[in-house]
Design an enzyme around this catalytic site. Sequence first.
Site, PDB file in Angstrom:
ATOM      1  CE  LYS A 198      -1.905   2.597   3.137  1.00  0.00           C
ATOM      2  NZ  LYS A 198      -1.709   3.891   2.456  1.00  0.00           N
ATOM      3  N   GLY A 250       7.167   5.059   7.874  1.00  0.00           N
ATOM      4  CA  GLY A 250       6.315   6.236   8.057  1.00  0.00           C
ATOM      5  C   GLY A 250       6.622   6.899   9.378  1.00  0.00           C
ATOM      6  CB  SER A 251       4.818   9.509  11.203  1.00  0.00           C
ATOM      7  OG  SER A 251       3.548   8.915  11.335  1.00  0.00           O
ATOM      8  CB  VAL A 252       7.161   8.158  15.810  1.00  0.00           C
ATOM      9  CG1 VAL A 252       7.040   7.496  17.180  1.00  0.00           C
ATOM     10  CG2 VAL A 252       8.624   8.238  15.391  1.00  0.00           C
ATOM     11  CB  THR A 254       1.510   5.849  11.362  1.00  0.00           C
ATOM     12  OG1 THR A 254       1.046   7.178  11.161  1.00  0.00           O
ATOM     13  CG2 THR A 254       0.626   4.897  10.590  1.00  0.00           C
ATOM     14  CD  GLU A 272      13.005   1.268   6.467  1.00  0.00           C
ATOM     15  OE1 GLU A 272      14.139   0.884   6.209  1.00  0.00           O
ATOM     16  OE2 GLU A 272      12.222   1.705   5.615  1.00  0.00           O
ATOM     17  CB  CYS A 306      13.199   9.268   7.500  1.00  0.00           C
ATOM     18  SG  CYS A 306      14.226   8.244   6.431  1.00  0.00           S
ATOM     19  CD  GLU A 409      10.258  13.065  10.942  1.00  0.00           C
ATOM     20  OE1 GLU A 409       9.145  12.608  11.253  1.00  0.00           O
ATOM     21  OE2 GLU A 409      11.087  12.454  10.262  1.00  0.00           O
TER      22      GLU A 409
HETATM   23  P1  NAD Z   1       2.472   8.345   7.920  1.00  0.00           P
HETATM   24  O1  NAD Z   1       2.853   7.611   9.155  1.00  0.00           O
HETATM   25  O2  NAD Z   1       1.457   9.395   8.010  1.00  0.00           O
HETATM   26  O3  NAD Z   1       1.947   7.319   6.815  1.00  0.00           O
HETATM   27  C1  NAD Z   1       2.727   6.254   6.342  1.00  0.00           C
HETATM   28  C2  NAD Z   1       1.834   5.208   5.717  1.00  0.00           C
HETATM   29  O4  NAD Z   1       1.040   4.596   6.720  1.00  0.00           O
HETATM   30  C3  NAD Z   1       0.859   5.748   4.673  1.00  0.00           C
HETATM   31  O5  NAD Z   1       0.810   4.843   3.600  1.00  0.00           O
HETATM   32  C4  NAD Z   1      -0.449   5.785   5.422  1.00  0.00           C
HETATM   33  O6  NAD Z   1      -1.576   5.695   4.587  1.00  0.00           O
HETATM   34  C5  NAD Z   1      -0.324   4.563   6.294  1.00  0.00           C
HETATM   35  N1  NAD Z   1      -1.142   4.544   7.522  1.00  0.00           N
HETATM   36  C6  NAD Z   1      -1.680   5.597   8.189  1.00  0.00           C
HETATM   37  N2  NAD Z   1      -2.332   5.154   9.299  1.00  0.00           N
HETATM   38  C7  NAD Z   1      -2.196   3.800   9.312  1.00  0.00           C
HETATM   39  C8  NAD Z   1      -2.631   2.776  10.207  1.00  0.00           C
HETATM   40  N3  NAD Z   1      -3.321   3.040  11.318  1.00  0.00           N
HETATM   41  N4  NAD Z   1      -2.313   1.496   9.928  1.00  0.00           N
HETATM   42  C9  NAD Z   1      -1.581   1.192   8.825  1.00  0.00           C
HETATM   43  N5  NAD Z   1      -1.144   2.120   7.949  1.00  0.00           N
HETATM   44  C10 NAD Z   1      -1.445   3.411   8.185  1.00  0.00           C
HETATM   45  O7  NAD Z   1       3.842   8.910   7.322  1.00  0.00           O
HETATM   46  P2  NAD Z   1       4.031   9.856   6.040  1.00  0.00           P
HETATM   47  O8  NAD Z   1       3.572  11.210   6.421  1.00  0.00           O
HETATM   48  O9  NAD Z   1       3.481   9.201   4.836  1.00  0.00           O
HETATM   49  O10 NAD Z   1       5.624   9.840   5.877  1.00  0.00           O
HETATM   50  C11 NAD Z   1       6.460  10.678   6.592  1.00  0.00           C
HETATM   51  C12 NAD Z   1       7.087   9.957   7.770  1.00  0.00           C
HETATM   52  O11 NAD Z   1       7.765   8.795   7.315  1.00  0.00           O
HETATM   53  C13 NAD Z   1       8.125  10.787   8.471  1.00  0.00           C
HETATM   54  O12 NAD Z   1       7.983  10.678   9.877  1.00  0.00           O
HETATM   55  C14 NAD Z   1       9.443  10.171   8.021  1.00  0.00           C
HETATM   56  O13 NAD Z   1      10.503  10.370   8.909  1.00  0.00           O
HETATM   57  C15 NAD Z   1       9.076   8.735   7.886  1.00  0.00           C
HETATM   58  N6  NAD Z   1       9.983   8.011   6.985  1.00  0.00           N
HETATM   59  C16 NAD Z   1      10.910   7.161   7.517  1.00  0.00           C
HETATM   60  C17 NAD Z   1      11.821   6.502   6.710  1.00  0.00           C
HETATM   61  C18 NAD Z   1      12.850   5.553   7.289  1.00  0.00           C
HETATM   62  O14 NAD Z   1      13.464   4.819   6.533  1.00  0.00           O
HETATM   63  N7  NAD Z   1      13.053   5.538   8.589  1.00  0.00           N
HETATM   64  C19 NAD Z   1      11.788   6.719   5.337  1.00  0.00           C
HETATM   65  C20 NAD Z   1      10.839   7.590   4.807  1.00  0.00           C
HETATM   66  C21 NAD Z   1       9.941   8.234   5.644  1.00  0.00           C
END
Ligand code: NAD
Length: 444
Positions: A198, A250-252, A254, A272, A306, A409
């Site tokens: 997804k 994604g974010s912490v 989530t 991650e 990130c 962040e």
């Molecule tokens: P996000 O956490 O808002 O969303 C990430 C994904 O999770 C999206 O596809 C979203 O639709 C999905 N999601 C949302 N709620 C969910 C749930 N309850 N269950 C399952 N999936 C769910 O993050 P974002 O805004 O898309 O991305 C930015 C964040 O990602 C930043 O915090 C960044 O640091 C982090 N990031 C980390 C890395 C790494 O390798 N550590 C790499 C890229 C981005």
Amino acid sequence: MLRINHRLLNMASVREQVTRAASSFFEKPLNFVDGVRVDASQPTHSFVVEEPATGKQLCKCPSSGQEDVNKAVQSAREAFKSWSQLSGLDRGRLLQKAALKLRERQEEFARMESVDQGKPLWESRFDIETVIDGLEYFAGLAPSITGDHLPLQGGSFGIVKREPLGVCVGIGPWNYPVQMAGWKSAPALACGNTMVYKPSQFTPITTVMLAELYIEVGIPKGVFNVVQGEGETGRFLTCHPGVDKVSFTGSVPTGKKVMADCALGIKHVTLELGGKSPLLIFADADMENAVKGAMMANFLTQGEVCCNGTRVFVERSIKDEFVEKLVSKTKGMKIGDPTKDGTMMGAVISKEHKEKVLNYVQGAKKQGAKVLCGGDSFKPDDPALSGGYYMTPCILDQVEDHMTVAKEEIFGPVLSLFTFDTEEEAVRRANDSEFGLAAGVFTK
Ligand code: NAD
């Protein structure tokens, strides 16, 4: 004169070409299940996908419901039966073919990534290159996956055999859409797993292109499926009993939810997450290199990275010189159309995100930080880009460790400067963060 006109014409046509390619891409549905693009049969709602560079709507995408997720997981389970039985060599050959095909289509993928994400074309090209690297690396690794043989008492022995887990789910963020899809699928597929992915609701395009490319090179249907949707769709996946592992980026906040849902089903999970990484610059560093490093660690992909080094600690004796060079170079950055060669910073992902980043700058000012440059909304000259989400790269000085911008962040082009006197002090303050993702040091 004729030659100049011709060049201008070509420059204009890149935007036209990508806009046309994007709109024809959306003629077909964006879920990819069992080897074909299919409509979501039971969407919970739809969401709007925009082009960050123009703010224009690219499409309205249905958010996949439980039934759509069931179908994708079912397809992956079915495909697992035969995919897991191939030899590593056979799987590696197919991934190698995917890498070669992606190299042929690199420009096409890069253009679509820039339309979808807003990052400059040269960065998108590099992102595709990293997907090719990942595919080639895991293609090479696939045949060499072996187990262990352990001699035991009395001639007995133990065997450790490495087996694929089953159906893996990938959930991606919007900053590196195709890179995440590639980096998650290449190892999973190489080991004999199948996948349901997804992508972020902000950036749905290039993952579907990757799914089509996998089919094109002979990877069987069902091995890599794509469901589009927002968080709710993500939850249908993480809570699904037919899923064996979740890899989430994604974010912490989530990430915590994903981990909790995986715990309920006792699923393997890899996270991650976000960061607030430090970058330490010592007095003996190569000045030009350190300035370049600090810019790259803050303004690549509009600062939406990130592992960015957003807390830049500079040794007091070189601070003035470093800051002068950094500010001058940052002011010279070309902001604008991501599809144009020469653009150094494109558009941030959305209107809401831009406001969030600008609010962080305002908050920092209120708490006593000083803006050395940027941190404002920006409008490119080209009227076609007037609805896009642009801002100027920002450098904040006099930031203190307790301030919000030093702790949270921001995920945008905002660099915070700190001054230190001793190595012990720099390391202690650099480590004083609840995040742990990356760190950089410039010293000889
Ligand atoms: P996000 O956490 O808002 O969303 C990430 C994904 O999770 C999206 O596809 C979203 O639709 C999905 N999601 C949302 N709620 C969910 C749930 N309850 N269950 C399952 N999936 C769910 O993050 P974002 O805004 O898309 O991305 C930015 C964040 O990602 C930043 O915090 C960044 O640091 C982090 N990031 C980390 C890395 C790494 O390798 N550590 C790499 C890229 C981005």
